[in-house]
Design a protein around this motif. Sequence first.
Motif, PDB file in Angstrom:
ATOM      1  N   ALA A   1      17.582   3.169  -5.492  1.00 50.73           N
ATOM      2  CA  ALA A   1      18.925   3.207  -6.094  1.00 50.73           C
ATOM      3  C   ALA A   1      18.961   2.327  -7.325  1.00 50.73           C
ATOM      4  O   ALA A   1      18.180   1.381  -7.461  1.00 50.73           O
ATOM      5  N   LEU A   2      19.868   2.688  -8.204  1.00 51.92           N
ATOM      6  CA  LEU A   2      20.090   1.895  -9.408  1.00 51.92           C
ATOM      7  C   LEU A   2      21.601   1.809  -9.607  1.00 51.92           C
ATOM      8  O   LEU A   2      22.302   2.809  -9.436  1.00 51.92           O
ATOM      9  N   SER A   3      22.070   0.608  -9.924  1.00 53.84           N
ATOM     10  CA  SER A   3      23.498   0.453 -10.195  1.00 53.84           C
ATOM     11  C   SER A   3      23.707   0.113 -11.655  1.00 53.84           C
ATOM     12  O   SER A   3      23.045  -0.785 -12.179  1.00 53.84           O
ATOM     13  N   SER A   4      24.574   0.866 -12.325  1.00 55.09           N
ATOM     14  CA  SER A   4      24.967   0.512 -13.694  1.00 55.09           C
ATOM     15  C   SER A   4      26.303  -0.199 -13.581  1.00 55.09           C
ATOM     16  O   SER A   4      27.295   0.401 -13.187  1.00 55.09           O
ATOM     17  N   ASP A   5      26.314  -1.486 -13.880  1.00 53.88           N
ATOM     18  CA  ASP A   5      27.524  -2.268 -13.648  1.00 53.88           C
ATOM     19  C   ASP A   5      28.375  -2.396 -14.905  1.00 53.88           C
ATOM     20  O   ASP A   5      27.861  -2.550 -16.006  1.00 53.88           O
ATOM     21  N   GLY A   6      29.675  -2.348 -14.718  1.00 50.15           N
ATOM     22  CA  GLY A   6      30.613  -2.481 -15.829  1.00 50.15           C
ATOM     23  C   GLY A   6      31.819  -1.607 -15.559  1.00 50.15           C
ATOM     24  O   GLY A   6      31.772  -0.705 -14.719  1.00 50.15           O
TER      25      GLY A   6
ATOM     26  N   PRO B   1       0.848  -1.190   0.000  1.00 52.97           N
ATOM     27  CA  PRO B   1       0.000   0.000   0.000  1.00 52.97           C
ATOM     28  C   PRO B   1       0.892   1.251   0.000  1.00 52.97           C
ATOM     29  O   PRO B   1       1.993   1.212   0.500  1.00 52.97           O
ATOM     30  N   GLY B   2       0.408   2.322  -0.574  1.00 51.33           N
ATOM     31  CA  GLY B   2       1.211   3.539  -0.595  1.00 51.33           C
ATOM     32  C   GLY B   2       1.008   4.290  -1.884  1.00 51.33           C
ATOM     33  O   GLY B   2       0.082   4.018  -2.643  1.00 51.33           O
ATOM     34  N   LEU B   3       1.891   5.241  -2.129  1.00 48.06           N
ATOM     35  CA  LEU B   3       1.759   6.111  -3.293  1.00 48.06           C
ATOM     36  C   LEU B   3       2.730   5.697  -4.386  1.00 48.06           C
ATOM     37  O   LEU B   3       3.833   5.224  -4.098  1.00 48.06           O
ATOM     38  N   PHE B   4       2.323   5.960  -5.632  1.00 48.58           N
ATOM     39  CA  PHE B   4       3.232   5.721  -6.749  1.00 48.58           C
ATOM     40  C   PHE B   4       4.201   6.901  -6.865  1.00 48.58           C
ATOM     41  O   PHE B   4       3.789   8.053  -6.806  1.00 48.58           O
ATOM     42  N   MET B   5       5.487   6.601  -7.019  1.00 51.06           N
ATOM     43  CA  MET B   5       6.456   7.658  -7.347  1.00 51.06           C
ATOM     44  C   MET B   5       7.593   7.072  -8.172  1.00 51.06           C
ATOM     45  O   MET B   5       8.294   6.169  -7.719  1.00 51.06           O
ATOM     46  N   ASP B   6       7.747   7.601  -9.387  1.00 52.12           N
ATOM     47  CA  ASP B   6       8.928   7.291 -10.189  1.00 52.12           C
ATOM     48  C   ASP B   6       9.866   8.470 -10.003  1.00 52.12           C
ATOM     49  O   ASP B   6       9.577   9.583 -10.462  1.00 52.12           O
ATOM     50  N   VAL B   7      10.989   8.241  -9.345  1.00 51.25           N
ATOM     51  CA  VAL B   7      11.836   9.379  -8.959  1.00 51.25           C
ATOM     52  C   VAL B   7      12.553  10.022 -10.144  1.00 51.25           C
ATOM     53  O   VAL B   7      13.137  11.091 -10.015  1.00 51.25           O
ATOM     54  N   THR B   8      12.479   9.379 -11.318  1.00 46.43           N
ATOM     55  CA  THR B   8      13.097   9.988 -12.507  1.00 46.43           C
ATOM     56  C   THR B   8      12.154  10.997 -13.173  1.00 46.43           C
ATOM     57  O   THR B   8      12.539  11.640 -14.149  1.00 46.43           O
ATOM     58  N   SER B   9      10.917  11.112 -12.682  1.00 43.29           N
ATOM     59  CA  SER B   9       9.961  12.061 -13.258  1.00 43.29           C
ATOM     60  C   SER B   9       9.630  13.143 -12.235  1.00 43.29           C
ATOM     61  O   SER B   9       9.089  12.852 -11.154  1.00 43.29           O
TER      62      SER B   9
ATOM     63  N   ASN C   1      21.640   7.065 -16.141  1.00 39.56           N
ATOM     64  CA  ASN C   1      20.606   6.269 -15.461  1.00 39.56           C
ATOM     65  C   ASN C   1      20.871   6.185 -13.956  1.00 39.56           C
ATOM     66  O   ASN C   1      19.949   6.340 -13.143  1.00 39.56           O
ATOM     67  N   ALA C   2      22.117   5.927 -13.594  1.00 43.47           N
ATOM     68  CA  ALA C   2      22.444   5.814 -12.160  1.00 43.47           C
ATOM     69  C   ALA C   2      22.264   7.167 -11.462  1.00 43.47           C
ATOM     70  O   ALA C   2      21.671   7.249 -10.379  1.00 43.47           O
ATOM     71  N   PHE C   3      22.763   8.230 -12.097  1.00 44.63           N
ATOM     72  CA  PHE C   3      22.630   9.562 -11.472  1.00 44.63           C
ATOM     73  C   PHE C   3      21.168  10.006 -11.421  1.00 44.63           C
ATOM     74  O   PHE C   3      20.756  10.694 -10.486  1.00 44.63           O
ATOM     75  N   ASP C   4      20.364   9.608 -12.419  1.00 47.29           N
ATOM     76  CA  ASP C   4      18.961  10.031 -12.448  1.00 47.29           C
ATOM     77  C   ASP C   4      18.209   9.513 -11.216  1.00 47.29           C
ATOM     78  O   ASP C   4      17.411  10.230 -10.610  1.00 47.29           O
ATOM     79  N   VAL C   5      18.451   8.265 -10.853  1.00 47.21           N
ATOM     80  CA  VAL C   5      17.758   7.692  -9.684  1.00 47.21           C
ATOM     81  C   VAL C   5      18.473   8.096  -8.383  1.00 47.21           C
ATOM     82  O   VAL C   5      17.844   8.590  -7.447  1.00 47.21           O
ATOM     83  N   ASN C   6      19.785   7.903  -8.343  1.00 49.63           N
ATOM     84  CA  ASN C   6      20.496   7.997  -7.059  1.00 49.63           C
ATOM     85  C   ASN C   6      20.702   9.440  -6.586  1.00 49.63           C
ATOM     86  O   ASN C   6      20.678   9.705  -5.384  1.00 49.63           O
ATOM     87  N   LEU C   7      20.920  10.354  -7.542  1.00 45.34           N
ATOM     88  CA  LEU C   7      21.127  11.757  -7.153  1.00 45.34           C
ATOM     89  C   LEU C   7      19.949  12.649  -7.548  1.00 45.34           C
ATOM     90  O   LEU C   7      19.345  13.312  -6.705  1.00 45.34           O
ATOM     91  N   PHE C   8      19.596  12.664  -8.843  1.00 47.87           N
ATOM     92  CA  PHE C   8      18.592  13.643  -9.288  1.00 47.87           C
ATOM     93  C   PHE C   8      17.219  13.340  -8.683  1.00 47.87           C
ATOM     94  O   PHE C   8      16.442  14.266  -8.420  1.00 47.87           O
TER      95      PHE C   8
END
Length: 227
Positions: A74-79, A40-48, A91-98
């Motif tokens: 958090a999102l990790s881009s591995d490589g 239960p809770g609210l929808f939030m896409d942190v990239t928007s 992608n990583a900065f969009d979720v983790n910082l922005f």
Amino acid sequence: MNNKNLLVVGASSEIGSAIVRQAEQNNYQVIGTQRSGSMPGLFMDVTSDESVKSAIQQALADFGRIDAVIYAPALSSDGLIHALDDNAWSNAFDVNLFGAVRVARHLIPHFIKARQGVFQFVSSTAAVRGATGAAPYACSKAALNALAVNIAHDYGRFNIRAYTVMPGYVDGGMLADLPVEKKTLLAREPSLKRLATPDNVAHFCIATLDSPYLTGTALTLDGGLSG
Ligand SMILES: NC(=O)c1ccc[n+]([C@@H]2O[C@H](COP(=O)([O-])OP(=O)(O)OC[C@H]3O[C@@H](n4cnc5c(N)ncnc54)[C@H](OP(=O)(O)O)[C@@H]3O)[C@@H](O)[C@H]2O)c1
């Protein structure tokens, strides 16, 4: 009731859901946000920005007041760096910082008006130790630590506090799918010779939340990794 309203962003993450449980046990009234979970809770896409704004407006309408927010997505881009393109970094900065910046942007006016508010961002020891094969993750967590310090500097005069919690290795969430052999190797590194549980992290996050002089810093919870 302690009469504190807590917004948990990323409540469907393994650590986020442990934080929700721990907060409720400590009599916080909790509203969680998620992108694709079934809690239960609210929808939030942190990239928007629009999604962040409308979830926060809804939380304020439901609660009337938000006293503190814990940011866990958090999102990790591995490589390795030479093999990662710009998208992996964005992608990583969009979720983790922005994403954290978007949450701060829409909550700060509310906190200023209330002359109080707490931002707790879940960072990682990767911010200071690096993360093998995951430079965008480590760098974005270092930037998240800097964001907390900046919020603390800019808004401390309004009694707004901001800090990060840096867990080390946790048995769950992002590391849940590691092979057992790899987890056993990782567990040898901390002084305590074991990985943290999501509940260990949640306990620390909630225990520190209400500390009135805590701001502008990054707290380590790593079982002695750095020692
Ligand atoms: N596990 C560890 O060893 C460890 C160590 C140090 C720090 N941490 C930190 O602890 C926090 C929680 O991690 P976890 O290990 O519990 O990971 P997890 O269970 O894998 O959760 C990651 C979460 O990020 C959310 N997320 C990703 N993109 C999103 C977006 N665009 N909008 C909203 N949510 C989004 C995911 O939501 P969806 O499921 O909806 O995609 C998921 O709930 C993270 O900040 C992580 O960096 C973890």
